[in-house]
Design an enzyme around this catalytic site. Structure first.
Site, short mmCIF file in Angstrom:
data_model
loop_
_atom_site.label_atom_id
_atom_site.label_comp_id
_atom_site.label_asym_id
_atom_site.label_seq_id
_atom_site.Cartn_x
_atom_site.Cartn_y
_atom_site.Cartn_z
N ASP A 25 -15.17 -10.71 -12.56
CA ASP A 25 -15.40 -9.66 -11.56
C ASP A 25 -14.24 -8.66 -11.54
O ASP A 25 -13.09 -9.03 -11.79
CB ASP A 25 -15.54 -10.34 -10.18
CG ASP A 25 -16.28 -9.46 -9.19
OD1 ASP A 25 -16.69 -8.35 -9.58
OD2 ASP A 25 -16.42 -9.88 -8.04
N HIS A 42 -16.11 -2.36 -18.21
CA HIS A 42 -16.89 -3.41 -18.89
C HIS A 42 -16.42 -3.56 -20.34
O HIS A 42 -16.37 -4.66 -20.89
CB HIS A 42 -18.38 -3.10 -18.84
CG HIS A 42 -18.94 -3.09 -17.45
ND1 HIS A 42 -18.58 -4.03 -16.50
CD2 HIS A 42 -19.81 -2.26 -16.83
CE1 HIS A 42 -19.22 -3.77 -15.37
NE2 HIS A 42 -19.96 -2.70 -15.54
N THR A 71 -29.16 -12.05 -12.00
CA THR A 71 -30.50 -11.52 -11.74
C THR A 71 -30.44 -10.41 -10.68
O THR A 71 -31.35 -9.62 -10.56
CB THR A 71 -31.45 -12.64 -11.25
OG1 THR A 71 -30.76 -13.44 -10.29
CG2 THR A 71 -31.89 -13.53 -12.39
N LEU A 136 -15.30 -24.85 -29.48
CA LEU A 136 -15.66 -24.44 -28.11
C LEU A 136 -17.07 -23.85 -28.06
O LEU A 136 -17.47 -23.10 -28.96
CB LEU A 136 -14.66 -23.39 -27.63
CG LEU A 136 -14.98 -22.79 -26.26
CD1 LEU A 136 -13.88 -23.11 -25.27
CD2 LEU A 136 -15.16 -21.29 -26.32
N SER A 205 -21.84 -16.35 -5.54
CA SER A 205 -22.84 -15.36 -5.97
C SER A 205 -23.95 -15.93 -6.86
O SER A 205 -24.26 -15.37 -7.91
CB SER A 205 -22.15 -14.19 -6.69
OG SER A 205 -21.22 -13.58 -5.85
#
Ligand code: FPP
Length: 249
Positions: A25, A42, A71, A136, A205
Site C-alpha cells: 500500500d 505503481h 476485487t 520461493l 481489507s
C-alpha cells in the site's frame, strides 16, 4: 540462527517465516509526494516487489503472497485500472527472467474471470515458465477478495453435499481450507505466518481473512515503493520477538 548483514549492523534471526503476505500500500501517496501521477508509484512498486522477492528468496522464505489488485480496486479511475492490469505484461518481460534465474515459481490466486486477456496471458506465461522451479513461491493475489473466496468455497461444498459426494459431518476446517484458492500452495505453507501492510494503514481489507486466523501482523509507515530488503529484515526481526501461541499458553 541466521545472521544477515544490515547497513548498520548484523541482524540475528532465529526464525524465518515460511509464508509472508504483503499488502503493498502507498504507491499513490509515494507518487503524489513527488508530484507525479499515481501510476508512477505503481511502477516504482514493481521495482520494490522485485527487490523484496529476491531478498525473501535469499532468506529462505517459502511463500510470498502479494496483494496486487483487490476485487474492490475496479472502482478506481479507469486509466489507473488499465495501467495496473498492464503491469503483469511489463512484469513478464522485465522482471520474470531474473526471478526465474533465482528459482522462483510464480502462481496466481483470485478471480481470473474479468481480467483482460493480455493480463491473463502474461501471468500464464510466467506460471508456465517457472512451474518446475523449486525455490520461493511468489503468489500474486490479483482480482482477489477474501469474502468472495469463502463464498465460492461454501457454494462448492453445498453442491458436493447436494450431489452426495460429501456429508455435512465431513465438513472440517481442513476440508474448508481445501476449497479455498490457497489450496494450490504447499499444504504446510497455505497460511501466512506474517502479514505486512505498508503505508501506515492498519486494516486487512479483505485479504486472506480465513488464512490469517493465526498470522502475526506487522504495520509500517514506509510507503510500498520505499520498502526494501532492509525493511523486510526489520519486519522479520519484529516477527522474531513475537511469541506465537496458536491459542495455547
Ligand atoms: C496500493 O497502493 C497498490 C496497488 C493497488 C497496486 C499494487 C501493485 C503493484 C505494486 C505492482 C504489482 C505487480 C504486478 C505484476 C501485478 P495505492 O494505489 O492504494 O496507494 P495509496 O493508498 O497511496 O493511494
Amino acid at each position: 540462527m541466521f545472521t544477515f548483514k544490515r547497513k548498520k549492523q548484523d541482524v540475528k534471526l532465529a526464525k524465518i517465516p515460511n509464508h509472508i503476505a504483503i499488502i503493498m500500500d502507498g504507491n499513490g501517496r509515494w507518487a503524489k509526494k513527488r508530484m507525479k501521477p499515481r501510476v508512477f508509484g505503481h511502477k516504482a512498486g514493481m521495482d520494490a516487489l522485485q527487490e523484496v522477492t529476491i531478498a525473501a528468496s535469499d532468506l529462505g522464505v517459502k511463500v510470498l503472497t502479494v496483494y496486487a489488485f483487490s476485487t474492490e480496486n475496479w472502482s478506481r479511475p479507469q486509466d489507473e485500472v488499465k495501467f495496473i492490469m498492464n503491469l503483469p505484461v511489463e512484469f513478464f518481460d522485465k522482471y520474470v527472467p531474473e526471478l526465474h534465474k533465482n528459482n522462483v515459481r510464480i502462481v496466481v490466486i483470485g478471480d481470473k474471470e474479468g481480467l483482460p486477456k493480455p493480463t491473463l496471458d502474461a501471468l500464464e506465461r510466467a506460471r508456465e515458465l517457472t512451474k518446475h522451479n523449486s525455490g520461493l513461491i511468489l503468489n500474486f493475489a490479483l482480482n482477489y477478495g477474501g469474502r468472495a473466496e469463502i463464498t465460492n468455497a461454501v457454494k462448492l461444498i453445498a453442491q458436493d453435499v447436494l450431489d452426495a459426494r460429501l456429508n455435512p459431518g465431513d465438513i472440517t476446517e481442513d476440508l474448508i481450507a481445501a476449497y479455498l484458492m490457497t489450496d494450490s500452495l504447499p499444504y504446510l505453507y497455505r497460511d501466512p505466518d506474517l502479514i505486512i501492510r505498508t503505508s501506515g494503514e492498519m486494516r486487512l481489507s479483505n485479504f486472506l481473512p480465513w488464512q490469517s486466523a493465526y498470522s502475526e501482523f506487522y504495520f509500517t509507515e514506509v510507503l510500498w515503493p520505499d520498502f526494501d530488503r532492509e525493511a523486510l529484515l526489520l519486519a522479520i526481526e519484529e516477527f522474531n520477538h513475537r511469541h506465537r501461541r496458536f491459542g495455547g499458553v
